[in-house]
Structure formats: C-alpha cells, structure tokens
Design a protein around this motif. Structure first.
Motif, mmCIF file in Angstrom:
data_model
loop_
_atom_site.group_PDB
_atom_site.id
_atom_site.type_symbol
_atom_site.label_atom_id
_atom_site.label_comp_id
_atom_site.label_asym_id
_atom_site.label_seq_id
_atom_site.Cartn_x
_atom_site.Cartn_y
_atom_site.Cartn_z
ATOM 1 N N GLU A 63 0.825 -1.198 0.000
ATOM 2 C CA GLU A 63 0.000 0.000 0.000
ATOM 3 C C GLU A 63 0.867 1.258 0.000
ATOM 4 O O GLU A 63 0.568 2.240 -0.694
ATOM 5 C CB GLU A 63 -0.918 -0.004 1.224
ATOM 6 N N ARG A 82 2.268 1.723 -3.421
ATOM 7 C CA ARG A 82 1.218 2.176 -4.337
ATOM 8 C C ARG A 82 0.971 3.667 -4.162
ATOM 9 O O ARG A 82 0.845 4.413 -5.145
ATOM 10 C CB ARG A 82 -0.076 1.398 -4.070
ATOM 11 N N ARG A 83 0.932 4.128 -2.910
ATOM 12 C CA ARG A 83 0.733 5.552 -2.660
ATOM 13 C C ARG A 83 1.934 6.367 -3.145
ATOM 14 O O ARG A 83 1.770 7.477 -3.664
ATOM 15 C CB ARG A 83 0.513 5.790 -1.170
ATOM 16 N N HIS A 84 3.126 5.825 -2.975
ATOM 17 C CA HIS A 84 4.338 6.509 -3.432
ATOM 18 C C HIS A 84 4.317 6.686 -4.951
ATOM 19 O O HIS A 84 4.601 7.778 -5.464
ATOM 20 C CB HIS A 84 5.571 5.716 -3.007
ATOM 21 N N GLU A 85 3.979 5.636 -5.666
ATOM 22 C CA GLU A 85 3.939 5.716 -7.128
ATOM 23 C C GLU A 85 2.852 6.671 -7.594
ATOM 24 O O GLU A 85 3.039 7.426 -8.560
ATOM 25 C CB GLU A 85 3.715 4.318 -7.709
ATOM 26 N N ARG A 86 1.720 6.651 -6.916
ATOM 27 C CA ARG A 86 0.633 7.564 -7.288
ATOM 28 C C ARG A 86 1.059 9.019 -7.065
ATOM 29 O O ARG A 86 0.784 9.892 -7.896
ATOM 30 C CB ARG A 86 -0.614 7.250 -6.469
ATOM 31 N N SER A 87 1.742 9.298 -5.947
ATOM 32 C CA SER A 87 2.203 10.655 -5.669
ATOM 33 C C SER A 87 3.242 11.107 -6.685
ATOM 34 O O SER A 87 3.251 12.274 -7.101
ATOM 35 C CB SER A 87 2.796 10.728 -4.254
ATOM 36 N N GLN A 88 4.108 10.191 -7.115
ATOM 37 C CA GLN A 88 5.097 10.547 -8.132
ATOM 38 C C GLN A 88 4.430 10.897 -9.460
ATOM 39 O O GLN A 88 4.893 11.796 -10.175
ATOM 40 C CB GLN A 88 6.085 9.396 -8.321
ATOM 41 N N ASN A 89 3.360 10.193 -9.779
ATOM 42 C CA ASN A 89 2.647 10.487 -11.025
ATOM 43 C C ASN A 89 1.897 11.813 -10.951
ATOM 44 O O ASN A 89 1.846 12.561 -11.937
ATOM 45 C CB ASN A 89 1.672 9.353 -11.345
ATOM 46 N N LEU A 90 1.325 12.099 -9.789
ATOM 47 C CA LEU A 90 0.556 13.336 -9.639
ATOM 48 C C LEU A 90 1.455 14.554 -9.457
ATOM 49 O O LEU A 90 1.130 15.646 -9.929
ATOM 50 C CB LEU A 90 -0.385 13.216 -8.432
ATOM 51 N N TYR A 95 4.973 9.457 0.349
ATOM 52 C CA TYR A 95 3.809 9.791 -0.474
ATOM 53 C C TYR A 95 3.101 11.019 0.093
ATOM 54 O O TYR A 95 3.236 11.359 1.277
ATOM 55 C CB TYR A 95 2.838 8.615 -0.563
#
Length: 202
Positions: free
Chosen positions: A13, A16-24, A35
């Motif tokens: 989890e 997943r939050r880290h990757e989402r923050s990098q994309n945003l 994240y």
C-alpha cells in the motif's frame, strides 16, 4: 550507525501511494516510500483584486478604442488628436501588457503550494516568474503548527495563514491564503504526532 543499513520493509500500500504521488506530483523530490497526504493550495480570493483591476483596465482601453470617434466628437476634441488608426496599436499594446501582467500574477500566486507527506512538509515557493525555491522540513523537526484568521473576510470565506516552527534553529515557515486552514493544521498535527511516536502516518 551501520555502514550498510538495511532498507525498511515497505508495504504494498505504501509503494502504491508513493507511485501515485510521483505520477501526480513529478516535480517533488520524494524519497522511497514517501507519499503525499494532502496538497494545500491558496484560496482564490487572493486573485480577486489583481484580476479585477486588470480586467477593468482592459475593458476601459477597449471601450476607448471601439468608441474613439464618438468620444472625440462628443467632447469636441478633433483638433490635434490622431485618428483611430493611429491609436489602435498603442491601445492594443497596453491591453497585451495588462493581460500578460494578469497571467504573471495568476501563475505566481497559484504556483505557491504546500504539501504534507508521511515524512515531511514541502513548500513550493514561486517568488516571481523566473524565481522559484523549495523548502523541506522533516515531521520530526516540527515543534509547533498553528493557523491564524484575522478579519471578517477571512472568517467569512474561511481562509488564513499556516505557521510552522522548527526545533533547534527556530526557523518559522509561513503559507498564506490557505483555504480551510483549521482542517489542514489538524491533519498536520496528527501526522507530526504519529511520526514522532513511531505510528504509521495516514
């Protein structure tokens, strides 16, 4: 401190939050497993005055341009005044300059952002069109976090200033025109408390 410290085990989890923050937020320098919890932006009320004044000036300039002949005739100003063709370019240049100034004001204002992550607080500061800086403070170094709302306008439209003070060097960080500052400070204080007590920061 060991010469080769072992990497902490990161949950699925958290990654997943880290990757989402990098994309945003690709412009943020996030460490592994870090994240974004909340992204704080400025209240739009801070743009009301500069954009209103710019719009008023543009409206007056275009009004003069489109009604130039009628204005000259009404006030009997024919003598010594240029025709509409000669004043068109200066007026359009003025309109373009005011429009560019409005864009710069909007860009600088909206580019100032404040991010809370599970490890730190990151403040993106846009000083001018070509001047930018970033400040990062670890949650472990935050000693006090508070907000202020002064005046009836800030109470009615629910915006104010966030203030952070750090331990040791006693540096103070401020972020103004924050929408709903009470909720952001409550979230920040909860994150600092959880981080210092070794609990997961949600």
């Amino acid at each position: 401190r060991p010469l080769e410290p072992q990497k902490p085990a990161l949950s699925h989890e958290a990654m997943r939050r880290h990757e989402r923050s990098q994309n945003l937020y690709p412009f943020l320098n996030l460490s592994e497993g870090e994240y974004v919890i909340s992204a704080v932006r400025r209240h739009p009320i801070g743009l009301v005055i500069p954009l209103s004044l710019g719009t008023l000036n543009i409206g007056i300039a275009l009004g003069v341009l489109f009604n130039y002949s009628a204005i000259v005739e009404t006030f009997s100003l024919m003598g010594g005044l240029a025709d509409v063709g000669a004043v068109t370019l200066p007026i359009l240049a003025f309109v373009a300059a005011v429009g560019f100034g409005m864009f710069v004001a909007w860009y600088v204002y909206t580019s100032n952002k404040f991010f809370l992550t599970n490890e730190s607080v990151i403040q993106e500061i846009q000083i001018s069109l070509f001047s930018r800086q970033e400040q990062t403070v670890s949650l472990s170094n935050i000693e006090d976090a508070s907000f202020t709302q002064n005046g009836i306008l800030q109470q009615i439209f629910n915006y104010g200033d966030i203030r952070l003070s750090t331990e040791g060097d006693e540096t103070t960080y401020r972020f103004s025109y924050v929408a709903n500052p009470k909720d952001h400070i409550a979230r920040l204080n909860n994150a600092v408390e959880a981080f210092k007590n070794g609990r997961p920061v949600e």
